[in-house]
Write a protein that holds these residues in place. Structure first.
Motif, PDB file in Angstrom:
ATOM      1  N   LEU A   1       0.027 -45.637  16.403  1.00  0.00           N
ATOM      2  CA  LEU A   1       0.381 -44.407  17.124  1.00  0.00           C
ATOM      3  C   LEU A   1       1.618 -44.605  17.997  1.00  0.00           C
ATOM      4  CD1 LEU A   1      -3.206 -43.205  18.062  1.00  0.00           C
ATOM      5  CD2 LEU A   1      -1.586 -41.975  16.604  1.00  0.00           C
ATOM      6  N   PHE A   2       1.755 -45.802  18.606  1.00  0.00           N
ATOM      7  CA  PHE A   2       2.937 -46.072  19.430  1.00  0.00           C
ATOM      8  C   PHE A   2       4.214 -46.142  18.593  1.00  0.00           C
ATOM      9  CE2 PHE A   2       0.101 -48.418  22.695  1.00  0.00           C
ATOM     10  CZ  PHE A   2      -0.219 -47.198  23.280  1.00  0.00           C
ATOM     11  N   LEU A   3       4.118 -46.617  17.357  1.00  0.00           N
ATOM     12  CA  LEU A   3       5.301 -46.771  16.504  1.00  0.00           C
ATOM     13  C   LEU A   3       5.634 -45.514  15.715  1.00  0.00           C
ATOM     14  CD1 LEU A   3       4.756 -50.377  15.085  1.00  0.00           C
ATOM     15  CD2 LEU A   3       6.274 -49.660  16.938  1.00  0.00           C
ATOM     16  N   LEU A   4       4.678 -44.595  15.625  1.00  0.00           N
ATOM     17  CA  LEU A   4       4.895 -43.393  14.812  1.00  0.00           C
ATOM     18  C   LEU A   4       6.089 -42.553  15.279  1.00  0.00           C
ATOM     19  CD1 LEU A   4       3.911 -41.766  12.424  1.00  0.00           C
ATOM     20  CD2 LEU A   4       2.275 -40.597  13.951  1.00  0.00           C
ATOM     21  N   PRO A   5       6.330 -42.347  16.589  1.00  0.00           N
ATOM     22  CA  PRO A   5       7.501 -41.565  17.017  1.00  0.00           C
ATOM     23  C   PRO A   5       8.832 -42.152  16.545  1.00  0.00           C
ATOM     24  CG  PRO A   5       5.946 -41.717  18.816  1.00  0.00           C
ATOM     25  CD  PRO A   5       5.441 -42.634  17.740  1.00  0.00           C
ATOM     26  N   THR A   6       8.928 -43.491  16.457  1.00  0.00           N
ATOM     27  CA  THR A   6      10.165 -44.105  15.958  1.00  0.00           C
ATOM     28  C   THR A   6      10.408 -43.716  14.512  1.00  0.00           C
ATOM     29  OG1 THR A   6       9.931 -45.974  17.473  1.00  0.00           O
ATOM     30  CG2 THR A   6      11.341 -46.285  15.545  1.00  0.00           C
ATOM     31  N   VAL A   7       9.344 -43.689  13.716  1.00  0.00           N
ATOM     32  CA  VAL A   7       9.466 -43.268  12.318  1.00  0.00           C
ATOM     33  C   VAL A   7       9.817 -41.787  12.243  1.00  0.00           C
ATOM     34  CG1 VAL A   7       8.240 -43.061  10.118  1.00  0.00           C
ATOM     35  CG2 VAL A   7       7.840 -45.051  11.599  1.00  0.00           C
ATOM     36  N   LEU A   8       9.139 -40.979  13.059  1.00  0.00           N
ATOM     37  CA  LEU A   8       9.395 -39.535  13.046  1.00  0.00           C
ATOM     38  C   LEU A   8      10.820 -39.215  13.484  1.00  0.00           C
ATOM     39  CD1 LEU A   8       6.059 -38.169  14.571  1.00  0.00           C
ATOM     40  CD2 LEU A   8       6.800 -38.063  12.184  1.00  0.00           C
ATOM     41  N   LEU A   9      11.341 -40.018  14.396  1.00  0.00           N
ATOM     42  CA  LEU A   9      12.692 -39.764  14.923  1.00  0.00           C
ATOM     43  C   LEU A   9      13.724 -39.768  13.801  1.00  0.00           C
ATOM     44  CD1 LEU A   9      13.930 -39.304  17.749  1.00  0.00           C
ATOM     45  CD2 LEU A   9      14.462 -41.739  17.803  1.00  0.00           C
ATOM     46  N   ARG A  10      13.495 -40.572  12.788  1.00  0.00           N
ATOM     47  CA  ARG A  10      14.448 -40.667  11.675  1.00  0.00           C
ATOM     48  C   ARG A  10      14.134 -39.694  10.556  1.00  0.00           C
ATOM     49  NH1 ARG A  10      15.452 -47.225  11.045  1.00  0.00           N
ATOM     50  NH2 ARG A  10      15.938 -47.622  13.246  1.00  0.00           N
ATOM     51  N   ALA A  11      12.861 -39.347  10.409  1.00  0.00           N
ATOM     52  CA  ALA A  11      12.476 -38.515   9.267  1.00  0.00           C
ATOM     53  C   ALA A  11      12.156 -37.078   9.647  1.00  0.00           C
ATOM     54  CB  ALA A  11      11.250 -39.140   8.570  1.00  0.00           C
TER      55      ALA A  11
ATOM     56  N   ARG B   1      12.086 -33.277  10.260  1.00  0.00           N
ATOM     57  CA  ARG B   1      12.830 -32.130   9.723  1.00  0.00           C
ATOM     58  C   ARG B   1      12.395 -30.813  10.367  1.00  0.00           C
ATOM     59  NH1 ARG B   1      15.299 -35.736   8.596  1.00  0.00           N
ATOM     60  NH2 ARG B   1      16.129 -36.452   6.593  1.00  0.00           N
ATOM     61  N   GLY B   2      11.458 -30.893  11.299  1.00  0.00           N
ATOM     62  CA  GLY B   2      10.970 -29.687  11.956  1.00  0.00           C
ATOM     63  C   GLY B   2      11.854 -29.283  13.114  1.00  0.00           C
ATOM     64  N   PRO B   3      11.410 -28.302  13.904  1.00  0.00           N
ATOM     65  CA  PRO B   3      12.179 -27.875  15.086  1.00  0.00           C
ATOM     66  C   PRO B   3      12.368 -29.031  16.060  1.00  0.00           C
ATOM     67  CG  PRO B   3      10.412 -26.311  14.581  1.00  0.00           C
ATOM     68  CD  PRO B   3      10.182 -27.506  13.711  1.00  0.00           C
ATOM     69  N   ASP B   4      13.556 -29.115  16.654  1.00  0.00           N
ATOM     70  CA  ASP B   4      13.854 -30.222  17.562  1.00  0.00           C
ATOM     71  C   ASP B   4      12.892 -30.256  18.750  1.00  0.00           C
ATOM     72  OD1 ASP B   4      15.949 -31.086  16.000  1.00  0.00           O
ATOM     73  OD2 ASP B   4      17.426 -29.838  17.026  1.00  0.00           O
ATOM     74  N   TRP B   5      12.568 -29.077  19.290  1.00  0.00           N
ATOM     75  CA  TRP B   5      11.741 -29.035  20.492  1.00  0.00           C
ATOM     76  C   TRP B   5      10.314 -29.518  20.226  1.00  0.00           C
ATOM     77  CZ3 TRP B   5       7.308 -26.169  20.307  1.00  0.00           C
ATOM     78  CH2 TRP B   5       7.210 -25.191  19.321  1.00  0.00           C
ATOM     79  N   LEU B   6       9.839 -29.403  18.974  1.00  0.00           N
ATOM     80  CA  LEU B   6       8.466 -29.765  18.659  1.00  0.00           C
ATOM     81  C   LEU B   6       8.261 -31.281  18.623  1.00  0.00           C
ATOM     82  CD1 LEU B   6       5.648 -28.749  17.867  1.00  0.00           C
ATOM     83  CD2 LEU B   6       6.416 -28.679  15.476  1.00  0.00           C
ATOM     84  N   LEU B   7       9.340 -32.024  18.367  1.00  0.00           N
ATOM     85  CA  LEU B   7       9.208 -33.471  18.214  1.00  0.00           C
ATOM     86  C   LEU B   7       8.683 -34.112  19.492  1.00  0.00           C
ATOM     87  CD1 LEU B   7       9.584 -36.022  16.565  1.00  0.00           C
ATOM     88  CD2 LEU B   7      11.990 -36.069  17.279  1.00  0.00           C
ATOM     89  N   LYS B   8       9.084 -33.616  20.653  1.00  0.00           N
ATOM     90  CA  LYS B   8       8.621 -34.243  21.896  1.00  0.00           C
ATOM     91  C   LYS B   8       7.127 -34.044  22.094  1.00  0.00           C
ATOM     92  CE  LYS B   8       9.948 -30.449  25.068  1.00  0.00           C
ATOM     93  NZ  LYS B   8      10.766 -29.620  24.173  1.00  0.00           N
ATOM     94  N   TYR B   9       6.603 -32.914  21.641  1.00  0.00           N
ATOM     95  CA  TYR B   9       5.159 -32.690  21.757  1.00  0.00           C
ATOM     96  C   TYR B   9       4.384 -33.611  20.812  1.00  0.00           C
ATOM     97  CZ  TYR B   9       5.992 -28.555  24.609  1.00  0.00           C
ATOM     98  OH  TYR B   9       6.356 -27.708  25.627  1.00  0.00           O
ATOM     99  N   VAL B  10       4.895 -33.779  19.608  1.00  0.00           N
ATOM    100  CA  VAL B  10       4.245 -34.677  18.647  1.00  0.00           C
ATOM    101  C   VAL B  10       4.301 -36.118  19.156  1.00  0.00           C
ATOM    102  CG1 VAL B  10       4.313 -35.564  16.292  1.00  0.00           C
ATOM    103  CG2 VAL B  10       4.737 -33.141  16.706  1.00  0.00           C
ATOM    104  N   SER B  11       5.468 -36.534  19.659  1.00  0.00           N
ATOM    105  CA  SER B  11       5.607 -37.900  20.175  1.00  0.00           C
ATOM    106  C   SER B  11       4.669 -38.140  21.348  1.00  0.00           C
ATOM    107  CB  SER B  11       7.058 -38.155  20.597  1.00  0.00           C
ATOM    108  OG  SER B  11       7.937 -38.043  19.500  1.00  0.00           O
ATOM    109  N   MET B  12       4.610 -37.178  22.270  1.00  0.00           N
ATOM    110  CA  MET B  12       3.729 -37.348  23.421  1.00  0.00           C
ATOM    111  C   MET B  12       2.269 -37.362  22.987  1.00  0.00           C
ATOM    112  SD  MET B  12       3.578 -37.992  26.568  1.00  0.00           S
ATOM    113  CE  MET B  12       5.252 -37.684  27.114  1.00  0.00           C
ATOM    114  N   GLY B  13       1.926 -36.554  21.980  1.00  0.00           N
ATOM    115  CA  GLY B  13       0.564 -36.581  21.459  1.00  0.00           C
ATOM    116  C   GLY B  13       0.203 -37.952  20.919  1.00  0.00           C
ATOM    117  N   CYS B  14       1.137 -38.601  20.230  1.00  0.00           N
ATOM    118  CA  CYS B  14       0.900 -39.968  19.734  1.00  0.00           C
ATOM    119  C   CYS B  14       0.696 -40.934  20.898  1.00  0.00           C
ATOM    120  CB  CYS B  14       2.081 -40.425  18.881  1.00  0.00           C
ATOM    121  SG  CYS B  14       2.268 -39.541  17.324  1.00  0.00           S
ATOM    122  N   PHE B  15       1.494 -40.787  21.938  1.00  0.00           N
ATOM    123  CA  PHE B  15       1.378 -41.667  23.098  1.00  0.00           C
ATOM    124  C   PHE B  15       0.016 -41.507  23.773  1.00  0.00           C
ATOM    125  CE2 PHE B  15       3.874 -43.230  27.069  1.00  0.00           C
ATOM    126  CZ  PHE B  15       3.444 -44.525  26.805  1.00  0.00           C
ATOM    127  N   LEU B  16      -0.408 -40.252  23.975  1.00  0.00           N
ATOM    128  CA  LEU B  16      -1.690 -39.986  24.627  1.00  0.00           C
ATOM    129  C   LEU B  16      -2.855 -40.517  23.802  1.00  0.00           C
ATOM    130  CD1 LEU B  16      -1.038 -36.350  25.898  1.00  0.00           C
ATOM    131  CD2 LEU B  16      -1.092 -38.436  27.268  1.00  0.00           C
TER     132      LEU B  16
END
Length: 471
Positions: free
Chosen positions: A58-68, A70-85
């Motif tokens: 879960l901690f490494l998933l945002p790094t992968v998502l950052l490169r791949a 394709r969704g709205p830019d604003w949504l990525l921070k919510y997904v990343s924070m969800g992985c962190f939590l």
């Protein structure tokens, strides 16, 4: 959800920073896992072997998502924070309250986005996930003697449920006690951290808004200056050859402003069929004020010269006009000549301007130290002197502003009149256009990478030989 450029750039940077922080968290989790496998900790290996890989992924998933992503830019921070939590929640559930300090990390991290809504979302996620982690820890995590009020370790869901029921029967409601004495104080501390972070986040958000407003204002001013530059350039004669129907002379001029708009100007126009007015001038100061004063001075000089007045009288009249309501206390140096095309006679007057340079046929350029008068707009009722020159066939007159001679290199050395004359004399039989381009190239070569501090304006006129006349 649209965001302005400055906030979008910040969000992209914050996403990268968040991914970096979570990679660090993954490294820490790996070290903890390895140390536990080596026997440095007393955590059940099976529990760690389940929790740690899940948290690390879960901690490494945002790094992968950052490169791949394709969704709205604003949504990525919510997904990343969800992985962190979720990652912290899983590890905290396994280690019970051992990772209580880790819950502050998502809140601190969320403040880097300068978005109060996102920070509130993170706080809510922390409160909920921490609550779930506490009770998962009671049932599955490392046995905590302080929470259970028992040093007897009990593993397995069935055994712990039985222990909780026995404690409740004995008057010890462990889930309620854990909520009141473990969860609520930590939740309150996290709320305080949230409020501090939110205050800083809002303050920075306001600064970014001001920066964005300033940036937009700068862009607006830049666009207006670009239009002003075009307008100023259009006010100067720029079509060459300027008088293709007049073979008696050749004239060329150029201006390179130090800023978007400048205070230098040149002009030439026919007063009548046999007289050509030539003007070159330099307004004090730089930028927009100098450009506005330049427009006024140029208009007044042209209007006066077109009436057929002598150069001396033109300067005297325009000087008095410019002195009226000159609260900005600006002034302008002017060289003005009236060239008689049929004879080559030039009548000129100088109001504090640079000395002209003249080249006689088959000779070299030399400075002509003409009589100087006071600058225009400096003082009322100034009287000017005029003089005459005879331009023979093949003779060339070169006038310029101090931006030519006062150009400086990186060592703050002046270009000077000597270098200018050397550049003028480096080639013979050059047209006025070739002459000006050669001088400009020489200035650029001398200056190198040093910034241009003043406008560079030049004008040259050459008398052509009559048909059948040898030079």
């Amino acid at each position: 959800m649209e965001q302005r450029d400055i906030f979008r750039r910040n969000e992209v940077d914050a996403n990268r920073y968040a991914a970096l922080c979570m990679r660090v968290a993954a490294v820490v989790a790996v070290l903890m896992w390895i140390l536990n496998l080596l026997g440095f900790f007393i955590v059940d290996p099976m529990l760690m072997n389940l929790a740690m890989p899940a948290g690390i992924v879960l901690f490494l998933l945002p790094t992968v998502l950052l490169r791949a992503w394709r969704g709205p830019d604003w949504l990525l921070k919510y997904v990343s924070m969800g992985c962190f939590l979720l990652g912290i929640g899983i590890l905290s559930g396994a280690l019970t309250i051992q990772l209580v300090l880790a819950w502050a990390c998502p809140i601190v991290l969320s403040c880097h986005y300068y978005a109060p809504r996102f920070t509130r979302f993170t706080l809510l996620g922390v409160i909920v996930c921490m609550l779930l982690a506490v009770y998962l820890g009671l049932l599955f995590g490392v046995w905590d003697a302080n929470m259970m009020h028992s040093s007897q370790e009990i593993s397995g869901l069935t055994g712990r449920l039985a222990f909780l029921r026995a404690a409740a029967a004995a008057g010890d409601n462990i889930p309620l006690r854990v909520f009141n004495f473990y969860y609520l104080p930590r939740a309150a501390i996290l709320v305080v951290i949230y409020l501090i972070g939110l205050t800083l986040s809002r303050r920075t958000h306001g600064l970014l808004q001001q920066q964005e407003a300033d940036s937009r204002e700068k862009e607006r001013i830049g666009a207006e200056l670009h239009v002003a530059t075009q307008i100023q350039a259009d006010m100067l004669p720029r079509i060459f050859p300027a008088f293709p129907e007049r073979p008696e002379f050749d004239i060329y001029a150029s201006m390179t402003p130090a800023r978007e708009v400048g205070g230098d100007f040149y002009d030439f126009f026919l007063v009548d069929d046999d007289h050509l007015a030539i003007v070159i001038a330099d307004v004090s100061g730089k930028g927009v004020p100098a450009a506005l004063f330049m427009v006024i001075a140029k208009t007044l000089l042209k209007n006066a010269a077109q009436t057929g007045l002598s150069p001396k009288t033109v300067l005297e009249r325009v000087n008095d006009q410019l002195c009226e309501n000159n609260e900005a206390e600006m002034f302008v140096t002017v060289w003005l000549g009236i060239y008689e095309i049929s004879t080559g006679k030039l009548t000129a007057a100088n109001a504090g301007h640079e000395y002209p340079a003249i080249r006689r046929s088959n000779g070299n350029f030399e400075l002509f130290r003409d009589p100087h008068g006071f600058v225009l707009a400096g003082m009322e009722n100034v009287r000017y002197r005029e003089y005459t020159l005879e331009l023979g066939a093949g003779d060339t007159l070169f006038v310029y502003t101090d931006g030519v001679t006062e150009a400086t290199d990186a060592a703050n050395t002046l270009y000077g009149t000597d270098r200018m004359l050397e550049a003028l004399n480096r080639g013979q039989d050059r047209t006025p256009e070739e002459l000006l381009r050669a001088v400009k190239r020489d200035i650029d070569l001398f200056v190198g990478g040093a910034p241009q501090f003043d406008d560079i304006t030049m004008l040259a006129i050459q008398r052509k030989p009559d048909r059948g006349e040898c030079v």
